[in-house]
Scaffold this active site. Structure first.
Site, PDB file in Angstrom:
ATOM      1  N   ASP A 275       0.553  -1.087   0.185  1.00 23.63           N
ATOM      2  CA  ASP A 275       0.025  -0.074  -0.078  1.00 23.63           C
ATOM      3  C   ASP A 275       0.686   0.930   0.564  1.00 23.63           C
ATOM      4  OD1 ASP A 275      -1.876   1.647  -0.043  1.00 23.63           O
ATOM      5  OD2 ASP A 275      -3.294   0.490   1.711  1.00 23.63           O
ATOM      6  N   TRP A 276       0.422   2.688  -0.024  1.00 25.50           N
ATOM      7  CA  TRP A 276       1.392   3.391  -0.626  1.00 25.50           C
ATOM      8  C   TRP A 276       1.558   4.575   0.779  1.00 25.50           C
ATOM      9  CZ3 TRP A 276      -0.621   1.539  -4.461  1.00 25.50           C
ATOM     10  CH2 TRP A 276       0.258   1.911  -6.144  1.00 25.50           C
TER      11      TRP A 276
END
Length: 743
Positions: A275-276
């Site tokens: 995920d970012w």
């Protein structure tokens, strides 16, 4: 390949064969009903090895991290393209700048806005799931993308979850049965699904660091089945690691989850994407199973898997062979979706009338009829000259909004527009906004704080708006109030404070009902609300969703009877928040650690086992017709572990209009020697039955679906003995029972 079938290598067979090759009935028919396994084997492995041998260390590492907001580095001199990603829970996100979140300003990136995953789950229709995936996949290819950052298939653990609208359902069986065809439909279009967020990512509060503690049986039975099916059945090419920790280790560097379970046990050979900004180390992250680091807050070369990894490799802290392993996985999926290899790739299409109709079909089957006393719906227009349409949600658009991935679309039919499109021109619509969507200015846009600190909604009704609404209701033959939520209030990065309707809506609805008893209430939301008082007072209550480009037309068609509603709730709606298991056990949201104290009793399992009456149960939804179940039976009385139980029941439409019903099968074992839920969903089928007619519905339940996870032996075990298979239309409306014996 000159018509020769080449034996697949272990790498290609595990990743690429399976579901994608042998489950596409439509494609199979086009190939004269023969199934061909694509030869994606030694040919590709050899090419991949040759490419890796030619790459510099810097080129390899360039492929392991973002080089823009939504792409990883390629190697132009070797013909290796960037891996191009797009967000997509509601459709393909608009193009954004390469190095920041601002829009790129394109004029050709308008897309179809599809119903949210909660709506899709409410269809209880696996064909709709395939339609969703296939349609979005075509739009991805029209935008020249390789990987869709979707679907999100985490369990809805709390009704307050900011991503409940996106996470779809509280039940692992329904989750996996909807996720698999969606992934297959997407990947049929030469696009990777990136299934997220792996795993145990069930709250937005403290999501960046909260350490989730789940016992092993609960993990296996509740939180992992959909991910396992995505890997083993749908052959998903990519998985996204979650933000949170699990048992002390961040999930993007969690050896147990990424290596032991995902790769060693399940045989996953695709790529794991972070995920970012969810990566916290360099060597540990790579060795423990992550392949691609994505994120934002700093320059791309400063990522953990960028310059830091180059330095670690040159210092001998990690071998180049380890780096090669991850590069080969990325090349493998690029070949699979034909981003490399010179094969014809799906071209795709975007924002077409066909795709808008896909969105309409899903929306129409998602709408749930919660209450319909005295046949208040569908609306009978004889003698009706005016209809009051009341509520901000009648005109609110939800394609964009909140924090997270929205869709830039040219078409989003609001409920008011839908009614205008469908009602005769002779009927006057009296619109009143009714309530204002307002927040405490001090906290507006303060993401992550809706649960605990703000932004506080201003629930006091505006006197002028209220008076307009009351006058509209008084002076109309029928009133429809559109209430609920929106994507600014239900949003990623923020869990909700409570279950109360925001913006003073409950007071508004009661005052409208007081002046016009012919008032219908329509809730537009992705997650449960506390609506017991409203449900008692109104004759008709409808639940809609963030329902896509054609949502308003679909909703109007349901209200007017062109479409008979067939949606079923994919989660339990509690009467109050403390009835819900995570809250009853005081185990939400936790501080630095959250322990899932309710164990396997998530959602309806808790309500049914503890005999707590919900507001509306899991699987619930009414129709404009009525159905009766008859002649329920199993094909045998006794079964072995490897057998499939075939249960059949006759569904008769006893009303006057054609309708669709969802037959739900729950399994129960009252004399179990282990702790079990009172019942668990193990099968379902949606069927269209014409008025007065009968349909035989058959549901197959593999005996292995009755297994529990034995923590001691680390195996799935089917407990022998007697099982009751319950057939009904919700977890609380069981019509027939069949008893079988497992030897």
């Amino acid at each position: 390949m000159k018509n020769k079938i080449i034996t697949l290598s272990i790498f290609s067979m595990l990743l690429f064969k399976g579901y994608n090759a042998n489950s596409q009935t439509v494609k199979a028919k086009k190939q004269n009903k023969t199934t061909r396994v694509k030869s994606l084997s030694s040919e590709f492995d050899a090419k991949i090895d040759k490419l890796v041998a030619q790459m510099t260390l810097e080129e390899k590492i360039g492929m392991l991290h973002g080089n823009s907001m939504f792409s990883t580095g390629g190697v132009k001199r070797l013909g290796i393209p960037e891996l191009k990603m797009a967000d997509g829970p509601l459709g393909v996100r608009e193009e954004i700048s390469r190095d920041n979140w601002s829009a790129a300003g394109w004029d050709n990136d308008f897309a179809t806005y599809y119903p949210a995953s909660g709506a899709l789950a409410a269809t209880w229709n696996t064909k709709m799931a395939y339609t969703f995936g296939n349609s979005v996949g075509q739009e991805m290819r029209a935008r020249d993308k390789d990987m869709l950052l979707s679907p999100a298939i985490n369990i809805v653990r709390t009704p307050l979850g900011g991503r409940t609208y996106e996470y779809s359902t509280e039940d692992p069986f329904l989750n996996k049965k909807m996720a698999v065809p969606l992934i297959v439909g997407l990947q049929d279009n030469d696009v990777m699904a990136c299934v997220k967020h792996f795993a145990a990512n069930n709250q937005e509060t403290n999501r960046d660091f909260v350490d989730v503690q789940i016992d092993e049986r609960t993990l296996r039975e509740i939180y992992l089945p959909a991910f396992e099916a995505a890997v083993k059945e749908a052959k998903a090419y990519s998985i996204m690691g979650a933000y949170n920790k699990f048992r002390g280790e961040y999930l993007c560097e969690n050896d147990y989850m990424l290596n032991t379970i995902l790769r060693d046990e399940w045989g996953f050979k695709g790529v794991v994407v972070s995920d970012w900004a969810a990566v916290h180390s360099t060597v540990k992250t790579l060795k423990n199973g992550l392949d691609i680091e994505m994120g934002t807050p700093k320059p791309f070369n400063e990522f953990f898997l960028a310059d830091k990894l180059i330095a670690a490799a040159k210092a001998g802290e990690i071998s180049e062979a380890e780096i090669d392993k991850h590069v080969k996985r990325i090349l493998g999926v690029l070949f699979q979706v034909k981003a490399m290899g010179g094969k014809d790739r799906v071209k795709g299409s975007i924002a077409t009338e066909a795709h808008y109709q896909d969105a309409y079909k899903i929306a129409a089957e998602a709408i749930v009829l919660l209450k319909n006393d005295h046949n208040a719906l569908p609306l009978q227009l004889n003698g009706v000259k005016s209809i009051a349409v009341i509520g901000n949600n009648a005109t609110k658009k939800n394609a964009l909004g909140g924090f997270g991935a929205g869709v830039k679309t040219k078409r989003e039919i609001t409920p008011l527009e839908g009614l205008k499109n469908r009602l005769p021109s002779s009927i006057k619509i009296n619109y009143a906004e009714g309530y204002l969507e307002r927040y405490d200015k001090k906290n507006k846009g303060k993401l992550g704080d809706i649960t605990l600190n703000g932004p506080v909604t201003i629930d006091k009704l505006d006197p002028e708006k209220l008076e307009e609404a009351i006058n509209a209701a008084k002076n109309s033959d029928v009133a429809i109030v559109f209430a609920g939520s929106n994507r600014d209030y239900e949003t990623e990065a923020s869990d909700r404070r409570d279950l109360k309707l925001p913006f003073g809506q409950e007071e508004l609805i009661k005052k409208v009902l007081a002046v016009n008893p012919r008032t219908i209430v329509v809730m537009i939301a992705g997650a449960p609300f506390e609506i017991e008082e409203i449900s008692k007072e109104t004759k008709a209550l409808v639940w809609s969703w963030f329902n896509g480009s054609e949502g308003g037309n679909a909703l109007a068609d349901v209200l007017l009877g062109k479409v008979n509603p067939s949606g079923k709730l994919p989660w339990t709606m509690p009467r109050e928040i403390m009835d819900s298991p995570a809250h009853a056990t005081k185990s939400f949201p936790g501080d630095k650690t959250v322990t899932y104290a309710e164990g396997i009793l998530v959602g309806y399992r808790w309500f049914d086992t503890k005999n707590i009456a919900p507001m509306y149960p899991f699987g619930y939804g009414l129709s404009y017709t009525t159905f009766a179940f008859e002649n329920a039976k199993a094909d045998k009385k006794e079964y072995d572990n490897d057998d499939i139980i075939t249960v059949s029941v006759d569904v008769k439409n006893t009303g006057k209009v054609d309708g669709k019903e969802v037959v739900q099968l729950y399994a129960s074992k009252s004399d179990s020697k282990i702790q079990r839920a009172a019942q668990e969903l193990k099968g379902f089928k949606k069927v269209l039955v014409k008025a007065g007619e009968n349909q035989k519905v058959t549901i197959n339940v593999p005996v292995k679906e009755l297994a529990y996870y034995n923590v001691t032996s680390k195996k799935w075990v089917v407990e022998p003995g007697s099982y009751t298979l319950k057939l009904g239309t919700s977890s609380r409306d069981i019509k027939k029972e069949v008893v079988v014996l497992i030897k």
